[in-house]
Design a protein around this motif. Structure first.
Motif, PDB file in Angstrom:
ATOM      1  N   TYR A  24      -4.764   2.264  -6.156  1.00 61.06           N
ATOM      2  CA  TYR A  24      -3.623   1.528  -5.254  1.00 61.06           C
ATOM      3  C   TYR A  24      -2.466   2.220  -4.918  1.00 61.06           C
ATOM      4  O   TYR A  24      -2.269   2.972  -6.162  1.00 61.06           O
ATOM      5  N   ASN A  25      -2.064   2.613  -3.616  1.00 62.90           N
ATOM      6  CA  ASN A  25      -1.123   3.276  -3.426  1.00 62.90           C
ATOM      7  C   ASN A  25      -0.069   2.208  -2.695  1.00 62.90           C
ATOM      8  O   ASN A  25      -0.379   1.931  -1.502  1.00 62.90           O
ATOM      9  N   LEU A  26       0.966   1.815  -3.511  1.00 63.95           N
ATOM     10  CA  LEU A  26       1.803   0.754  -3.148  1.00 63.95           C
ATOM     11  C   LEU A  26       3.106   1.304  -2.640  1.00 63.95           C
ATOM     12  O   LEU A  26       3.972   1.316  -3.601  1.00 63.95           O
ATOM     13  N   MET A  27       3.507   1.382  -1.375  1.00 67.49           N
ATOM     14  CA  MET A  27       4.691   2.015  -1.122  1.00 67.49           C
ATOM     15  C   MET A  27       5.941   0.843  -0.755  1.00 67.49           C
ATOM     16  O   MET A  27       6.407   0.876   0.288  1.00 67.49           O
ATOM     17  N   TYR A  28       6.288   0.058  -1.630  1.00 62.76           N
ATOM     18  CA  TYR A  28       6.997  -0.982  -1.501  1.00 62.76           C
ATOM     19  C   TYR A  28       8.079  -1.035  -2.626  1.00 62.76           C
ATOM     20  O   TYR A  28       7.679  -0.485  -3.740  1.00 62.76           O
ATOM     21  N   ILE A  29       9.271  -1.638  -2.693  1.00 59.38           N
ATOM     22  CA  ILE A  29      10.251  -1.648  -3.325  1.00 59.38           C
ATOM     23  C   ILE A  29       9.634  -2.396  -4.697  1.00 59.38           C
ATOM     24  O   ILE A  29       9.843  -1.857  -5.697  1.00 59.38           O
ATOM     25  N   GLN A  30       9.044  -3.503  -4.472  1.00 60.65           N
ATOM     26  CA  GLN A  30       8.671  -4.268  -5.692  1.00 60.65           C
ATOM     27  C   GLN A  30       7.572  -3.505  -6.749  1.00 60.65           C
ATOM     28  O   GLN A  30       7.750  -3.411  -7.995  1.00 60.65           O
ATOM     29  N   PRO A  31       6.603  -2.836  -6.268  1.00 59.72           N
ATOM     30  CA  PRO A  31       5.759  -2.038  -7.153  1.00 59.72           C
ATOM     31  C   PRO A  31       6.336  -0.884  -7.741  1.00 59.72           C
ATOM     32  O   PRO A  31       6.221  -0.428  -8.792  1.00 59.72           O
ATOM     33  N   ILE A  32       7.303  -0.243  -6.856  1.00 58.81           N
ATOM     34  CA  ILE A  32       8.012   0.851  -7.542  1.00 58.81           C
ATOM     35  C   ILE A  32       8.961   0.479  -8.463  1.00 58.81           C
ATOM     36  O   ILE A  32       9.046   1.045  -9.576  1.00 58.81           O
ATOM     37  N   SER A  33       9.595  -0.694  -8.696  1.00 54.00           N
ATOM     38  CA  SER A  33      10.465  -1.235  -9.490  1.00 54.00           C
ATOM     39  C   SER A  33       9.787  -1.667 -10.754  1.00 54.00           C
ATOM     40  O   SER A  33      10.286  -1.410 -11.849  1.00 54.00           O
ATOM     41  N   LEU A  34       8.536  -2.285 -10.460  1.00 51.11           N
ATOM     42  CA  LEU A  34       7.739  -2.601 -11.611  1.00 51.11           C
ATOM     43  C   LEU A  34       7.423  -1.268 -12.401  1.00 51.11           C
ATOM     44  O   LEU A  34       7.276  -1.105 -13.764  1.00 51.11           O
ATOM     45  N   SER A  35       7.030  -0.513 -11.509  1.00 56.83           N
ATOM     46  CA  SER A  35       6.520   1.025 -12.385  1.00 56.83           C
ATOM     47  C   SER A  35       7.741   1.622 -13.062  1.00 56.83           C
ATOM     48  O   SER A  35       7.574   2.202 -14.102  1.00 56.83           O
ATOM     49  N   ALA A  36       8.858   1.544 -12.433  1.00 53.75           N
ATOM     50  CA  ALA A  36      10.074   2.414 -13.222  1.00 53.75           C
ATOM     51  C   ALA A  36      10.142   1.330 -14.509  1.00 53.75           C
ATOM     52  O   ALA A  36      10.656   2.270 -15.470  1.00 53.75           O
ATOM     53  N   ARG A  37      10.079   0.490 -14.530  1.00 54.30           N
ATOM     54  CA  ARG A  37      10.560  -0.633 -15.885  1.00 54.30           C
ATOM     55  C   ARG A  37       9.474   0.056 -16.903  1.00 54.30           C
ATOM     56  O   ARG A  37       9.852   0.038 -17.992  1.00 54.30           O
TER      57      ARG A  37
END
Length: 124
Positions: A24-37
């Motif tokens: 999956y390539n999800l270019m949205y704020i929520q998946p990026i934030s979850l990934s960062a955590r």
């Protein structure tokens, strides 16, 4: 890249718009934030797999509210529609009736959280 955001190169991790996670390539704020955590925990010694719940895409338009969560290409099923005028709910359901995707417009957008809870997580 795997669920820990590790790339094929040793000790190199990735997240954000350029990262394909479990296909999956999800270019949205929520998946990026979850990934960062998850990556922060991994980099500080606690290997953590990122988990993605259903994250409906909200199109912010003053003319018509739209929310969608498309079904994966390989999923089998049919679209079922209900509504009228500018207020529509479209459900993509498996042959057994499981909700696999949806699209909402107008007043039906208010149902996004309820529908998201009915669906399986994207990456558990």
């Amino acid at each position: 890249m795997d669920q820990t955001l590790a790339t094929s190169a040793a000790d190199i991790y990735a997240l954000g718009d350029c990262a394909e996670i479990c296909g999956y390539n999800l270019m949205y704020i929520q998946p990026i934030s979850l990934s960062a955590r998850a990556l922060a925990l991994t980099l500080t010694g606690t290997i953590t797999a990122v988990q993605f719940p259903v994250m409906p895409v909200i199109v912010k338009s003053p003319a018509l509210a739209v929310v969608s969560w498309p079904a994966a290409k390989e999923q089998q099923g049919d679209w079922v529609y209900e509504g009228q005028g500018m207020d529509w709910l479209a459900r993509f359901q498996s042959p057994s009736g499981q909700l696999l995707g949806f699209a909402l417009t107008g007043k039906m957008v208010a149902q996004r959280l309820r529908l998201a809870k009915e669906m399986p997580a994207l990456i558990a």
